[in-house]
Motif scaffolding. Structure first.
Motif, PDB file in Angstrom:
ATOM      1  N   VAL A 141       0.828  -1.053   0.095  1.00 26.80           N
ATOM      2  CA  VAL A 141       0.079  -0.066   0.104  1.00 26.80           C
ATOM      3  C   VAL A 141       0.891   1.101  -0.054  1.00 26.80           C
ATOM      4  CG1 VAL A 141      -1.964   1.285   1.344  1.00 26.80           C
ATOM      5  CG2 VAL A 141      -1.745  -1.145   1.305  1.00 26.80           C
ATOM      6  N   GLY A 142       0.682   2.237  -0.843  1.00 29.54           N
ATOM      7  CA  GLY A 142       1.358   3.277  -0.751  1.00 29.54           C
ATOM      8  C   GLY A 142       0.645   4.498  -1.536  1.00 29.54           C
ATOM      9  N   PHE A 143       1.042   5.718  -1.533  1.00 25.19           N
ATOM     10  CA  PHE A 143       0.699   6.994  -1.913  1.00 25.19           C
ATOM     11  C   PHE A 143       1.016   7.096  -3.292  1.00 25.19           C
ATOM     12  CE2 PHE A 143       0.635   7.508   2.642  1.00 25.19           C
ATOM     13  CZ  PHE A 143      -0.578   7.989   2.833  1.00 25.19           C
ATOM     14  N   SER A 144       0.517   7.552  -4.327  1.00 17.28           N
ATOM     15  CA  SER A 144       0.865   7.974  -5.806  1.00 17.28           C
ATOM     16  C   SER A 144      -0.139   8.769  -6.487  1.00 17.28           C
ATOM     17  CB  SER A 144       1.117   6.419  -6.422  1.00 17.28           C
ATOM     18  OG  SER A 144      -0.008   5.782  -6.504  1.00 17.28           O
ATOM     19  N   ALA A 145       0.708   9.345  -7.364  1.00 18.80           N
ATOM     20  CA  ALA A 145      -0.145  10.066  -8.176  1.00 18.80           C
ATOM     21  C   ALA A 145      -0.160   9.603  -9.752  1.00 18.80           C
ATOM     22  CB  ALA A 145       0.319  11.649  -8.441  1.00 18.80           C
ATOM     23  N   VAL A 163      -3.023   4.451  -3.135  1.00 21.91           N
ATOM     24  CA  VAL A 163      -3.783   5.654  -2.854  1.00 21.91           C
ATOM     25  C   VAL A 163      -3.571   6.563  -3.429  1.00 21.91           C
ATOM     26  CG1 VAL A 163      -4.571   7.108  -0.654  1.00 21.91           C
ATOM     27  CG2 VAL A 163      -3.720   4.730  -0.308  1.00 21.91           C
ATOM     28  N   ARG A 164      -4.448   7.145  -4.404  1.00 19.57           N
ATOM     29  CA  ARG A 164      -4.068   8.123  -5.392  1.00 19.57           C
ATOM     30  C   ARG A 164      -4.516   9.647  -4.980  1.00 19.57           C
ATOM     31  NH1 ARG A 164      -4.119   5.120 -10.367  1.00 19.57           N
ATOM     32  NH2 ARG A 164      -2.544   3.393  -9.679  1.00 19.57           N
ATOM     33  N   MET A 165      -3.545  10.546  -5.583  1.00 23.06           N
ATOM     34  CA  MET A 165      -3.696  11.772  -5.160  1.00 23.06           C
ATOM     35  C   MET A 165      -3.385  12.780  -6.406  1.00 23.06           C
ATOM     36  SD  MET A 165      -0.247  12.080  -2.803  1.00 23.06           S
ATOM     37  CE  MET A 165      -0.915  10.568  -2.072  1.00 23.06           C
TER      38      MET A 165
END
Length: 187
Positions: A141-145, A163-165
Motif C-alpha cells: 500500500v502506498g501513496f501515488s499520483a 492511494v491516489r492523489m
C-alpha cells in the motif's frame, strides 16, 4: 373548398388541444397526494430554489485528534484525506485522496520504499510512489499520483494498494515522506 376545409381542421385541432388541456388540469387537480408532484416548501428565511438536492457528507479537514505527535503523514480512511504534519505538529498541507481497493489497518507505519515512476498494479502509469504498509498479506500500500492526473475509483475486483492523489499533492508527498518517515493511519 380547400380554404373552408383548412379552417375546419384548424378549428377542430384547437378544440382538441383545449379539451386535452382541460382534462390534464382536472386529472392533476384531483390526483391523490401519493402521485402528485411534491410542492417545494418555502420559508421566509430560505430561498425556494436550488436546495432540493441531498447534501453529500461533508468530510472534515481538521487534523484527527488521535493521530500522534511529531513529523508524520496522517491518512484518515473515512475522510479520504491526508495531512502532512511537521515536527512541531503544524499541518503543512492537507488534501483529498482516492483510497485503494485494499486499505491498511489503522496504526503506525514507516515509509519502507519509494519509486519515482512505475506502472501501478492497475496498469496506470504512476509517479512519486511512497510505500508504507501491506494489506491482505501481500499487497503493498502506498501513496501515488497518476501521470495522467486521474483519480478514478479503483476496480474492486483487483487487489490494489495505490492511494491516489493529484499530481501537485504527490509532489508534496514525495518531498515530505522519505524512507523511514512515520505514517499514521486512522479510521
Amino acid at each position: 373548398m380547400a380554404r373552408g376545409s383548412s379552417g375546419i381542421v384548424a378549428g377542430l385541432t384547437a378544440a382538441a388541444l383545449v379539451a386535452v388541456g382541460f382534462l390534464a388540469y382536472q386529472a392533476s387537480a384531483n390526483a391523490p397526494d401519493s402521485v402528485a408532484v411534491p410542492k417545494p416548501e418555502t420559508s421566509s428565511s430560505a430561498p425556494a430554489v436550488g436546495h432540493d438536492r441531498p447534501k453529500e457528507k461533508e468530510r472534515s479537514t481538521a487534523l484527527p485528534a488521535e493521530s500522534g505527535a511529531g513529523a508524520r503523514v496522517v491518512y484518515a480512511l473515512g475522510d479520504r484525506r491526508v495531512w502532512l504534519v511537521d515536527a512541531q505538529g503544524k499541518v503543512t498541507r492537507t488534501f483529498a485522496v482516492m483510497p485503494s481497493a485494499l486499505s491498511p489497518r489503522p496504526g503506525v507505519y514507516r515509509v519502507g520504499s519509494r519509486s519515482g515512476s512505475i506502472k501501478g498494479s492497475d496498469g496506470v502509469l504512476i509517479e512519486h510512489v511512497v510505500r508504507f504498509a501491506m494489506a491482505d498479506g501481500d499487497v503493498p500500500v502506498g501513496f501515488s499520483a497518476a501521470q495522467d492526473g486521474s483519480m478514478e475509483s479503483p476496480d474492486p475486483t483487483l487487489k490494489t494498494g495505490g492511494v491516489r492523489m493529484k499530481r501537485a499533492d504527490g509532489d508534496a508527498m514525495w518531498r515530505f515522506a522519505t524512507v523511514g518517515a512515520k505514517v499514521v493511519v486512522v479510521p
